[in-house]
Design a protein around this motif. Structure first.
Motif, short mmCIF file in Angstrom:
data_model
loop_
_atom_site.label_atom_id
_atom_site.label_comp_id
_atom_site.label_asym_id
_atom_site.label_seq_id
_atom_site.Cartn_x
_atom_site.Cartn_y
_atom_site.Cartn_z
N MET A 1 0.99 -1.35 0.00
CA MET A 1 0.10 0.04 -0.08
C MET A 1 0.71 1.17 0.06
SD MET A 1 -3.10 0.64 2.60
CE MET A 1 -2.87 2.53 3.28
N THR A 2 0.50 2.37 -0.88
CA THR A 2 1.29 3.51 -0.85
C THR A 2 0.41 4.57 -0.21
OG1 THR A 2 1.72 2.78 -3.11
CG2 THR A 2 2.74 4.66 -2.37
N ASN A 3 1.27 5.41 0.57
CA ASN A 3 0.31 6.58 1.24
C ASN A 3 1.08 7.58 1.00
OD1 ASN A 3 -1.03 8.08 2.95
ND2 ASN A 3 -0.47 7.42 4.61
N PHE A 4 0.69 8.39 0.09
CA PHE A 4 0.98 9.82 -0.52
C PHE A 4 0.42 10.95 0.47
CE2 PHE A 4 1.47 7.34 -4.35
CZ PHE A 4 2.63 7.59 -4.65
N GLU A 5 1.02 11.83 0.99
CA GLU A 5 0.79 12.82 1.84
C GLU A 5 1.00 14.25 1.08
OE1 GLU A 5 2.74 12.26 5.62
OE2 GLU A 5 1.28 10.53 5.98
N PHE A 6 0.77 14.17 -0.09
CA PHE A 6 0.89 15.41 -0.95
C PHE A 6 -0.18 15.51 -2.06
CE2 PHE A 6 4.24 12.86 -2.90
CZ PHE A 6 3.79 13.02 -4.35
N LEU A 7 -0.63 16.89 -2.66
CA LEU A 7 -1.23 16.81 -3.79
C LEU A 7 -0.43 17.71 -4.75
CD1 LEU A 7 -4.00 16.68 -5.41
CD2 LEU A 7 -4.49 18.85 -4.06
N PHE A 8 -0.43 17.42 -6.10
CA PHE A 8 0.52 17.99 -7.09
C PHE A 8 -0.41 18.39 -8.36
CE2 PHE A 8 3.00 18.04 -10.94
CZ PHE A 8 3.86 18.77 -10.61
N HIS A 9 -0.09 19.60 -8.69
CA HIS A 9 -0.63 19.95 -10.03
C HIS A 9 0.47 20.87 -10.84
CE1 HIS A 9 -4.08 21.33 -7.70
NE2 HIS A 9 -4.87 20.83 -8.43
N ASP A 10 0.43 20.79 -12.24
CA ASP A 10 1.24 21.63 -13.07
C ASP A 10 0.42 23.01 -13.32
OD1 ASP A 10 -0.31 21.12 -15.22
OD2 ASP A 10 1.23 20.06 -16.09
N SER A 11 0.96 23.70 -13.93
CA SER A 11 0.67 25.18 -14.06
C SER A 11 -0.73 25.16 -14.95
CB SER A 11 1.61 26.28 -14.50
OG SER A 11 2.04 26.00 -15.68
N ARG A 12 -0.96 24.02 -15.78
CA ARG A 12 -2.12 24.05 -16.67
C ARG A 12 -3.37 24.10 -16.02
NH1 ARG A 12 -1.21 18.89 -20.08
NH2 ARG A 12 -0.28 18.22 -18.03
N LEU A 13 -3.43 23.74 -14.75
CA LEU A 13 -4.73 23.94 -14.03
C LEU A 13 -5.10 25.30 -13.95
CD1 LEU A 13 -6.59 22.51 -11.82
CD2 LEU A 13 -5.09 23.21 -10.22
#
Length: 72
Positions: A1-13
């Motif tokens: 199981m993987t637990n990511f504790e971040f949210l990422f977007h690029d500038s296109r959003l």
């Protein structure tokens, strides 16, 4: 199981987004990250940052944006 504790977007959003919507996005992301102890990572162009700066009080901009910049 993987637990990511971040949210990422690029500038296109943020492309073609009203500056007030950008500001609200960063306010919501800041609050959610503080509440849930995770990191919000995004790439943003300087012109988009300037539109956010124009819609926030100086102290709010410093807290949400300036203090959060890790890499330029």
């Amino acid at each position: 199981m993987t637990n990511f504790e971040f949210l990422f977007h690029d500038s296109r959003l943020l492309a073609n987004m009203d500056p007030r919507q950008r500001t609200m996005l960063y306010r919501v992301a800041y609050d959610l990250c503080k509440e849930n102890n995770f990191q919000y990572i995004t790439t943003i162009n300087e012109d988009a940052l300037n539109t956010i700066k124009a819609t926030m009080e100086t102290e709010e901009y410093q807290e949400i944006i300036d203090k959060g910049i890790i890499l330029t």
